[in-house]
Design a protein around this motif. Structure first.
Motif, PDB file in Angstrom:
ATOM      1  N   LEU A   8       0.832  -1.204   0.000  1.00  0.00           N
ATOM      2  CA  LEU A   8       0.000   0.000   0.000  1.00  0.00           C
ATOM      3  C   LEU A   8       0.870   1.260   0.000  1.00  0.00           C
ATOM      4  O   LEU A   8       0.628   2.201  -0.771  1.00  0.00           O
ATOM      5  CB  LEU A   8      -0.913  -0.009   1.235  1.00  0.00           C
ATOM      6  N   ALA A   9       1.902   1.279   0.861  1.00  0.00           N
ATOM      7  CA  ALA A   9       2.721   2.484   0.997  1.00  0.00           C
ATOM      8  C   ALA A   9       3.538   2.736  -0.278  1.00  0.00           C
ATOM      9  O   ALA A   9       3.445   3.820  -0.878  1.00  0.00           O
ATOM     10  CB  ALA A   9       3.632   2.348   2.214  1.00  0.00           C
ATOM     11  N   GLY A  10       4.331   1.745  -0.695  1.00  0.00           N
ATOM     12  CA  GLY A  10       5.233   1.954  -1.830  1.00  0.00           C
ATOM     13  C   GLY A  10       4.492   2.190  -3.138  1.00  0.00           C
ATOM     14  O   GLY A  10       4.839   3.081  -3.924  1.00  0.00           O
ATOM     15  N   ALA A  11       3.448   1.390  -3.383  1.00  0.00           N
ATOM     16  CA  ALA A  11       2.720   1.511  -4.655  1.00  0.00           C
ATOM     17  C   ALA A  11       1.959   2.843  -4.714  1.00  0.00           C
ATOM     18  O   ALA A  11       1.926   3.494  -5.769  1.00  0.00           O
ATOM     19  CB  ALA A  11       1.758   0.334  -4.809  1.00  0.00           C
ATOM     20  N   SER A  12       1.371   3.258  -3.585  1.00  0.00           N
ATOM     21  CA  SER A  12       0.633   4.537  -3.595  1.00  0.00           C
ATOM     22  C   SER A  12       1.587   5.692  -3.837  1.00  0.00           C
ATOM     23  O   SER A  12       1.294   6.609  -4.614  1.00  0.00           O
ATOM     24  CB  SER A  12      -0.071   4.789  -2.257  1.00  0.00           C
ATOM     25  N   LEU A  13       2.743   5.657  -3.157  1.00  0.00           N
ATOM     26  CA  LEU A  13       3.697   6.761  -3.350  1.00  0.00           C
ATOM     27  C   LEU A  13       4.150   6.821  -4.811  1.00  0.00           C
ATOM     28  O   LEU A  13       4.255   7.902  -5.394  1.00  0.00           O
ATOM     29  CB  LEU A  13       4.908   6.609  -2.424  1.00  0.00           C
ATOM     30  N   ALA A  14       4.408   5.641  -5.393  1.00  0.00           N
ATOM     31  CA  ALA A  14       4.843   5.611  -6.791  1.00  0.00           C
ATOM     32  C   ALA A  14       3.784   6.228  -7.697  1.00  0.00           C
ATOM     33  O   ALA A  14       4.083   7.051  -8.565  1.00  0.00           O
ATOM     34  CB  ALA A  14       5.133   4.169  -7.205  1.00  0.00           C
ATOM     35  N   LYS A  15       2.546   5.860  -7.468  1.00  0.00           N
ATOM     36  CA  LYS A  15       1.447   6.374  -8.320  1.00  0.00           C
ATOM     37  C   LYS A  15       1.330   7.902  -8.197  1.00  0.00           C
ATOM     38  O   LYS A  15       1.275   8.622  -9.191  1.00  0.00           O
ATOM     39  CB  LYS A  15       0.150   5.672  -7.907  1.00  0.00           C
TER      40      LYS A  15
ATOM     41  N   ARG B 104      -3.058  -9.719   6.303  1.00  0.00           N
ATOM     42  CA  ARG B 104      -2.734  -8.330   6.580  1.00  0.00           C
ATOM     43  C   ARG B 104      -4.034  -7.554   6.774  1.00  0.00           C
ATOM     44  O   ARG B 104      -5.125  -8.123   6.749  1.00  0.00           O
ATOM     45  CB  ARG B 104      -1.952  -7.714   5.407  1.00  0.00           C
ATOM     46  N   GLY B 105      -3.898  -6.249   6.920  1.00  0.00           N
ATOM     47  CA  GLY B 105      -5.054  -5.404   7.197  1.00  0.00           C
ATOM     48  C   GLY B 105      -5.974  -5.275   5.994  1.00  0.00           C
ATOM     49  O   GLY B 105      -5.515  -5.114   4.868  1.00  0.00           O
ATOM     50  N   GLU B 106      -7.287  -5.347   6.270  1.00  0.00           N
ATOM     51  CA  GLU B 106      -8.257  -5.198   5.186  1.00  0.00           C
ATOM     52  C   GLU B 106      -9.378  -4.245   5.564  1.00  0.00           C
ATOM     53  O   GLU B 106     -10.375  -4.149   4.852  1.00  0.00           O
ATOM     54  CB  GLU B 106      -8.754  -6.582   4.749  1.00  0.00           C
ATOM     55  N   ALA B 107      -9.218  -3.543   6.693  1.00  0.00           N
ATOM     56  CA  ALA B 107     -10.181  -2.489   7.060  1.00  0.00           C
ATOM     57  C   ALA B 107      -9.423  -1.177   7.167  1.00  0.00           C
ATOM     58  O   ALA B 107      -8.602  -0.996   8.064  1.00  0.00           O
ATOM     59  CB  ALA B 107     -10.849  -2.806   8.395  1.00  0.00           C
ATOM     60  N   LEU B 108      -9.682  -0.299   6.213  1.00  0.00           N
ATOM     61  CA  LEU B 108      -9.072   1.032   6.269  1.00  0.00           C
ATOM     62  C   LEU B 108     -10.055   1.931   7.006  1.00  0.00           C
ATOM     63  O   LEU B 108     -11.162   2.189   6.517  1.00  0.00           O
ATOM     64  CB  LEU B 108      -8.819   1.543   4.845  1.00  0.00           C
ATOM     65  N   PHE B 109      -9.665   2.379   8.187  1.00  0.00           N
ATOM     66  CA  PHE B 109     -10.578   3.137   9.045  1.00  0.00           C
ATOM     67  C   PHE B 109     -10.946   4.473   8.375  1.00  0.00           C
ATOM     68  O   PHE B 109     -10.249   4.924   7.466  1.00  0.00           O
ATOM     69  CB  PHE B 109      -9.924   3.363  10.418  1.00  0.00           C
ATOM     70  N   PRO B 110     -12.032   5.118   8.837  1.00  0.00           N
ATOM     71  CA  PRO B 110     -12.524   6.310   8.141  1.00  0.00           C
ATOM     72  C   PRO B 110     -11.479   7.404   7.917  1.00  0.00           C
ATOM     73  O   PRO B 110     -11.449   8.016   6.841  1.00  0.00           O
ATOM     74  CB  PRO B 110     -13.652   6.801   9.051  1.00  0.00           C
ATOM     75  N   TRP B 111     -10.602   7.641   8.894  1.00  0.00           N
ATOM     76  CA  TRP B 111      -9.637   8.731   8.665  1.00  0.00           C
ATOM     77  C   TRP B 111      -8.624   8.334   7.590  1.00  0.00           C
ATOM     78  O   TRP B 111      -8.158   9.186   6.833  1.00  0.00           O
ATOM     79  CB  TRP B 111      -8.949   9.163   9.961  1.00  0.00           C
ATOM     80  N   GLY B 112      -8.321   7.052   7.491  1.00  0.00           N
ATOM     81  CA  GLY B 112      -7.426   6.580   6.431  1.00  0.00           C
ATOM     82  C   GLY B 112      -8.099   6.685   5.071  1.00  0.00           C
ATOM     83  O   GLY B 112      -7.464   7.025   4.063  1.00  0.00           O
ATOM     84  N   ALA B 113      -9.414   6.412   5.058  1.00  0.00           N
ATOM     85  CA  ALA B 113     -10.157   6.545   3.789  1.00  0.00           C
ATOM     86  C   ALA B 113     -10.160   8.012   3.349  1.00  0.00           C
ATOM     87  O   ALA B 113     -10.064   8.309   2.144  1.00  0.00           O
ATOM     88  CB  ALA B 113     -11.577   6.022   3.969  1.00  0.00           C
ATOM     89  N   ALA B 114     -10.219   8.931   4.330  1.00  0.00           N
ATOM     90  CA  ALA B 114     -10.172  10.364   3.980  1.00  0.00           C
ATOM     91  C   ALA B 114      -8.788  10.724   3.425  1.00  0.00           C
ATOM     92  O   ALA B 114      -8.674  11.500   2.462  1.00  0.00           O
ATOM     93  CB  ALA B 114     -10.498  11.211   5.204  1.00  0.00           C
ATOM     94  N   GLU B 115      -7.739  10.150   4.016  1.00  0.00           N
ATOM     95  CA  GLU B 115      -6.383  10.386   3.491  1.00  0.00           C
ATOM     96  C   GLU B 115      -6.272   9.857   2.056  1.00  0.00           C
ATOM     97  O   GLU B 115      -5.673  10.486   1.183  1.00  0.00           O
ATOM     98  CB  GLU B 115      -5.330   9.684   4.368  1.00  0.00           C
TER      99      GLU B 115
ATOM    100  N   LEU C 252      -2.848   0.636   8.032  1.00  0.00           N
ATOM    101  CA  LEU C 252      -3.123   1.061   6.660  1.00  0.00           C
ATOM    102  C   LEU C 252      -3.282   2.582   6.608  1.00  0.00           C
ATOM    103  O   LEU C 252      -2.760   3.252   5.710  1.00  0.00           O
ATOM    104  CB  LEU C 252      -4.405   0.403   6.131  1.00  0.00           C
ATOM    105  N   SER C 253      -4.005   3.125   7.587  1.00  0.00           N
ATOM    106  CA  SER C 253      -4.243   4.574   7.602  1.00  0.00           C
ATOM    107  C   SER C 253      -2.935   5.330   7.788  1.00  0.00           C
ATOM    108  O   SER C 253      -2.687   6.349   7.120  1.00  0.00           O
ATOM    109  CB  SER C 253      -5.213   4.941   8.729  1.00  0.00           C
ATOM    110  N   LEU C 254      -2.082   4.828   8.696  1.00  0.00           N
ATOM    111  CA  LEU C 254      -0.789   5.483   8.895  1.00  0.00           C
ATOM    112  C   LEU C 254       0.050   5.442   7.617  1.00  0.00           C
ATOM    113  O   LEU C 254       0.724   6.417   7.283  1.00  0.00           O
ATOM    114  CB  LEU C 254      -0.020   4.805  10.043  1.00  0.00           C
ATOM    115  N   ALA C 255      -0.025   4.315   6.901  1.00  0.00           N
ATOM    116  CA  ALA C 255       0.745   4.191   5.657  1.00  0.00           C
ATOM    117  C   ALA C 255       0.277   5.231   4.635  1.00  0.00           C
ATOM    118  O   ALA C 255       1.084   5.897   3.976  1.00  0.00           O
ATOM    119  CB  ALA C 255       0.608   2.778   5.088  1.00  0.00           C
TER     120      ALA C 255
END
Ligand SMILES: Cc1cc2nc3c(=O)[nH]c(=O)nc-3n(C[C@H](O)[C@H](O)[C@H](O)COP(=O)(O)OP(=O)(O)OC[C@H]3O[C@@H](n4cnc5c(N)ncnc54)[C@H](O)[C@@H]3O)c2cc1C
Length: 438
Positions: A14-21, A44-55, A303-306
């Protein structure tokens, strides 16, 4: 040595691929090195909490995931043992008004890596980074197709997850909390009794356990059980799936929810203790996601922190020609947010999952205060570190230290309070997995 890049990202999660995009689409020359040719379920994690979804929305990636592999879990139901204490509409009752997002982790990774490549990043799969040398430029060595290759980059990003080696290669000194909790997780199919849009969290303070069920549509549910990190208790492999279900039912999950459940992936257990680096930037090397801070998965914030790391690093790099300064800006922002999550995790673990007479007495005194004033519970996990910072006064309110010690039992729930808990915390005598489960 070949090919100078602006950024080399080690790891395509999630972290590396998102940053690349999000940097490639702004014209940055990015190389992603990802050791897996095909992602599999690593629990691994499969629930991205609401604040992470906002990020994620801020990065322009929320709709992408929704269109390819994610669904929204609008409702969030909390239980304390068998008592329901919350039914929250995360789509309206959170600062970003972004519902919890859920996805099958391997599919999410494939989607993001594909979109990074479409945005212009070079993505190499099946290659493992073996060392880096920080500096200007920094260099990355990796096992390519049968031979070692070295590339130079203006900036190297360690996004290689919870067992990060970039951490070591970059000279960072990780810190680690003492073990307190373990988390086991497995994917189920056939769980059609659980509402498809409702995440369920059950906390059982009497046992020091919790369980989270994250439906993904079509009867697929990612399930976790959290338990104290004592002795050698662990759940692993197909043969432990019935025990996993028993543990979830013991915690307070209704037995009938497991009617017809079949495991659809591996069952694995992880130590929950946080591992983190302070100031995750030095000498052209930044760490993001779990490599920078592996937060205790029991509270579902990784996930949200990432995603927050990606937003901070993207903004710093795009705003500065001086990428050394950008790295330091990113690291300071990362540290602030992670510190708030880390502190809140510690409070929740202490308050809800510590067992014994002192912990029981604290809950007996403070839970009525919280029932009367639910905002005593810091909303950091849902609202994020910016909206709900973990200040000393927040901690004192949560633990009821702002009121005289004898106050508590006598407090009545306010008229506006959504629930009047706790009433009872009980455990079924002989929980059995229902028939039809595997
Ligand atoms: C049991 C469990 C439950 C969880 N539940 C939740 C939850 O509900 N909500 C939540 O928000 N978070 C949760 N998390 C945390 C979440 O999964 C992580 O925070 C998140 O996946 C971190 O993403 P990442 O990109 O930093 O790392 P990863 O997803 O680990 O990605 C790292 C990538 O780097 C690659 N890589 C590693 N080393 C190399 C190398 N040398 N060369 C090339 N590639 C390499 C790996 O193959 C991998 O693809 C949970 C974690 C666990 C373990």
């Amino acid at each position: 040595m070949t090919n100078a890049y602006d950024i080399v990202t080690i790891g395509g999660g999630l972290a590396g691929a998102s940053l690349a995009k999000v940097t490639a689409e702004r014209g940055v020359r990015v190389l992603v090195l990802e050791r897996e040719t095909r992602f599999k379920d690593c629990v691994r994690g499969e629930a991205l909490f609401p604040w992470g979804a906002a990020e994620l929305e801020t990065l322009g990636l929320r709709r992408l995931l929704l269109s390819k592999c994610a669904t929204e879990n609008r409702w969030w139901d909390d239980f304390l043992g068998h008592d329901q204490i919350g039914h929250r509409d995360t789509a309206t009752d959170t600062p970003g008004r972004t519902a919890t997002l859920t996805f099958y982790h391997p599919e999410m990774q494939e989607t993001l890596l594909r979109s990074a490549a479409e945005a212009g990043a070079e993505v190499r799969r099946g290659v493992r980074a073996t060392s880096i040398s920080p500096g200007h430029p920094a260099k990355v060595t990796f096992d390519g197709t049968g031979r070692a290759e070295i590339v130079a980059a203006r900036f190297v990003v360690g996004a290689d997850g919870r067992s990060s080696l970039v951490r070591r290669w970059g000279g960072f000194a990780p810190r680690r909390d003492p073990p307190r909790l373990r988390i086991a997780g497995v994917l189920f199919e056939g769980m059609t009794s659980l509402a498809h849009d409702t995440t369920l969290m059950v906390i059982n303070p009497e046992l020091g356990q919790s369980s989270i069920l994250v439906p993904q549509g079509g009867g697929r549910v990612r399930a976790y059980v959290v338990f104290p990190s004592r002795g050698d208790r662990t759940l692993r492999g197909q043969r432990d799936v019935p025990r996993f279900i028993e543990d979830a039912i013991c915690t307070g999950v209704r037995q009938e929810l497991f009617e017809g459940a079949r495991s659809a992936g591996p069952l694995a257990t992880f130590e929950g203790a946080d591992t983190w680096v302070e100031q995750p930037y030095r000498d052209s090397v930044a760490l993001i996601g779990d490599a920078a801070a592996t937060s205790d998965p029991s509270w579902g914030q990784g996930l949200s922190l990432a995603v927050r790391d990606v937003r901070l690093l993207r903004d710093a790099l795009l705003a500065n020609d001086d990428w050394d300064r950008a790295g330091r800006t990113y690291a300071a922002g990362h540290d602030r947010g992670y510190a708030a999550i880390h502190a809140t995790e510690d409070w929740y673990t202490t308050f809800f999952l510590e067992t014994g007479p002192a912990a029981d007495a604290r809950r007996m005194r403070v839970l009525p205060l919280i029932a009367a004033e639910p905002d005593r519970m810091p909303d950091t996990f849902m609202a994020g570190p910016e909206a709900a910072p973990a200040s000393e006064s927040a901690r004192r309110r949560f633990f009821g230290e702002d009121v005289p010690a004898e106050t508590g039992r006598a407090v009545q729930p306010s008229a506006g309070a959504k629930s009047s808990w706790p009433h009872r915390l009980r455990r079924p005598d002989h929980p059995q997995p229902p028939r039809g489960t595997i």
